[in-house]
Design a protein around this motif. Structure first.
Motif, PDB file in Angstrom:
ATOM      1  N   PHE A 331       0.831  -1.198   0.000  1.00  0.00           N
ATOM      2  CA  PHE A 331       0.000   0.000   0.000  1.00  0.00           C
ATOM      3  C   PHE A 331       0.871   1.255   0.000  1.00  0.00           C
ATOM      4  O   PHE A 331       1.933   1.292   0.625  1.00  0.00           O
ATOM      5  CB  PHE A 331      -0.885   0.052   1.253  1.00  0.00           C
ATOM      6  N   ASN A 332       0.397   2.294  -0.698  1.00  0.00           N
ATOM      7  CA  ASN A 332       0.943   3.629  -0.488  1.00  0.00           C
ATOM      8  C   ASN A 332       0.575   4.080   0.913  1.00  0.00           C
ATOM      9  O   ASN A 332      -0.438   3.657   1.477  1.00  0.00           O
ATOM     10  CB  ASN A 332       0.324   4.644  -1.463  1.00  0.00           C
ATOM     11  N   SER A 333       1.349   4.984   1.455  1.00  0.00           N
ATOM     12  CA  SER A 333       0.973   5.640   2.705  1.00  0.00           C
ATOM     13  C   SER A 333       0.802   7.126   2.431  1.00  0.00           C
ATOM     14  O   SER A 333       1.289   7.640   1.424  1.00  0.00           O
ATOM     15  CB  SER A 333       2.027   5.420   3.792  1.00  0.00           C
ATOM     16  N   ALA A 334       0.086   7.798   3.321  1.00  0.00           N
ATOM     17  CA  ALA A 334      -0.161   9.232   3.157  1.00  0.00           C
ATOM     18  C   ALA A 334       0.215   9.959   4.435  1.00  0.00           C
ATOM     19  O   ALA A 334      -0.107   9.512   5.537  1.00  0.00           O
ATOM     20  CB  ALA A 334      -1.619   9.495   2.814  1.00  0.00           C
ATOM     21  N   ASP A 335       0.902  11.065   4.274  1.00  0.00           N
ATOM     22  CA  ASP A 335       1.223  11.940   5.390  1.00  0.00           C
ATOM     23  C   ASP A 335      -0.061  12.634   5.835  1.00  0.00           C
ATOM     24  O   ASP A 335      -0.777  13.224   5.021  1.00  0.00           O
ATOM     25  CB  ASP A 335       2.261  12.955   4.917  1.00  0.00           C
ATOM     26  N   ALA A 336      -0.363  12.588   7.124  1.00  0.00           N
ATOM     27  CA  ALA A 336      -1.579  13.230   7.622  1.00  0.00           C
ATOM     28  C   ALA A 336      -1.600  14.722   7.322  1.00  0.00           C
ATOM     29  O   ALA A 336      -2.666  15.348   7.340  1.00  0.00           O
ATOM     30  CB  ALA A 336      -1.725  12.998   9.122  1.00  0.00           C
ATOM     31  N   GLY A 337      -0.461  15.296   7.037  1.00  0.00           N
ATOM     32  CA  GLY A 337      -0.395  16.710   6.703  1.00  0.00           C
ATOM     33  C   GLY A 337      -1.086  17.075   5.405  1.00  0.00           C
ATOM     34  O   GLY A 337      -1.336  18.262   5.155  1.00  0.00           O
ATOM     35  N   VAL A 338      -1.410  16.072   4.570  1.00  0.00           N
ATOM     36  CA  VAL A 338      -2.110  16.351   3.308  1.00  0.00           C
ATOM     37  C   VAL A 338      -3.585  15.971   3.376  1.00  0.00           C
ATOM     38  O   VAL A 338      -4.291  16.062   2.374  1.00  0.00           O
ATOM     39  CB  VAL A 338      -1.448  15.627   2.110  1.00  0.00           C
ATOM     40  N   TYR A 339      -4.052  15.535   4.538  1.00  0.00           N
ATOM     41  CA  TYR A 339      -5.438  15.088   4.636  1.00  0.00           C
ATOM     42  C   TYR A 339      -6.430  16.235   4.423  1.00  0.00           C
ATOM     43  O   TYR A 339      -7.441  16.062   3.742  1.00  0.00           O
ATOM     44  CB  TYR A 339      -5.717  14.459   5.999  1.00  0.00           C
TER      45      TYR A 339
END
Length: 366
Positions: A331-339
């Motif tokens: 899976f890709n992960s996402a930085d919560a800073g871009v949510y």
């Protein structure tokens, strides 16, 4: 991981046939236009993720009073309806289905975040004791104004009106958001100290949720209506000491009388109450377990505890979530800073720019 046939088997949800049992959970992105219309890349964002069986949109306010945060979408004006058409078309063109989540924030609001700049509304004039993001930075949430009985009934009507507008815009249905915000605030003694028909006993505190569900069903049909609940939720100034199992068993039993398409449970804690719901609820159960590990995807479907499983951040970061589950790809992960909100690096960063295993319809970012 459980047998893929369980996850990928089709499912009849109300009037629609889902292509699989995986659901995109509702996630606030705060990327709408100032007038509450979906932002310019919303159709692309949702269309990319249409391989899940069902998309549930970000929380969408049913009225001006319902807005809590800046740059969230609405579904109560002609402009909203017209703009949402593009989103629905993108989802349906790729074989997906979509329910809008109707979210009235109640006291979790600030005048700076609403079109009319008025005080938030709630069951009682009790502030949550928290701060909220505004375009002017973090600010204390003001004490809300307690709704009169007439205003409560008008708010019930707002939900029904928004549901009709959602269907008019091409949505397949709506989900009533019953966690943390106005509906949950009526359930919670920590937010509801009324002494009339909407406060005190668990039956009275559940009354608003039941009336909203009944009105939405009357407006668009039971098979186009779901509701999201969480017996174990705490936060946003809410305590679950008075929203325990008895209240939720009562509420689910009463909601079952309307033959809703589904209940969507965000679950914390022990599974005993889930087994209770399975016994007293006759329609579909959608289950979200925050932080569920990859190896447990599909287990609740395989066990029969749920009919559908919803995932939030994993689908946010993986437009091809279903393909990755099937293939075992990482899976890709996402930085919560871009949510939340548009990135300073560009309007699509953290929104529509996540890589896919193979190009989606000829382009990895379309």
């Amino acid at each position: 991981m459980s047998e893929l046939i369980d996850i990928h088997s089709p499912f009849m949800l109300g009037h629609i046939r889902l292509q699989n049992r995986l659901v995109m959970a509702p996630m606030t992105r705060a990327r709408a236009n100032a007038d509450g219309t979906p932002g310019p890349f919303a159709a692309k964002y949702y269309g990319q993720r249409a391989s899940v069986g069902l998309i549930i949109t970000e929380g969408t306010q049913p009225s001006e009073d319902g807005q809590g945060y800046p740059m969230t979408p609405g579904i109560y004006t002609d402009a909203h309806v017209a703009a949402w058409h593009n989103v629905n078309d993108a989802i349906h063109a790729r074989g997906g289905h979509v329910f809008y989540q109707l979210m009235h924030a109640g006291r979790m609001s600030h005048p700076d975040n609403t079109p009319h700049h008025r005080q938030g509304v709630a069951p009682s004039a009790i502030a949550p004791g928290e701060q909220i993001y505004t375009l002017g930075g973090m600010k204390d949430i003001p004490v809300p104004r307690a709704l009169s009985i007439g205003e409560i009934q008008a708010t019930v009507g707002d939900y029904a009106y928004a549901a009709r507008r959602a269907i008019e815009s091409g949505a397949d249905g709506v989900e009533i958001h019953g966690i943390a915000y106005l509906i949950h605030q009526f359930l919670a003694i920590s937010a509801n100290q009324r002494t009339d028909l909407y406060g005190g006993t668990l039956e009275n505190r559940a009354r608003f949720a039941i009336e909203v569900a009944e009105a939405v069903v009357a407006a668009v049909g039971a098979d186009r209506t779901g509701i999201r609940l969480s017996p174990g939720f705490t936060g946003m100034g809410l305590s679950h000491r008075s929203e325990g199992p008895d209240l939720f068993r009562y509420l689910v039993r009463e909601l079952n009388k309307f033959n809703l398409a589904y209940i969507h449970i965000v679950h914390y804690g022990e599974d005993a109450i889930l087994h209770d719901f399975r016994r007293i609820w006759d329609q579909a159960i959608m289950l979200n377990r925050p932080g569920r590990a990859r190896e447990h995807i599909g287990e609740d479907i395989a066990s029969g505890l749920a009919d559908l499983e919803s995932y939030g951040a994993l689908v946010l970061a993986n437009p091809d979530f279903v393909r990755r589950v099937t293939s075992g790809a990482p899976f890709n992960s996402a930085d919560a800073g871009v949510y939340f909100g548009m990135s300073a690096r560009g309007p699509e960063v953290g929104y529509t720019d996540f890589p896919t295993l193979i190009p989606l319809h000829g382009n990895a970012n379309t």
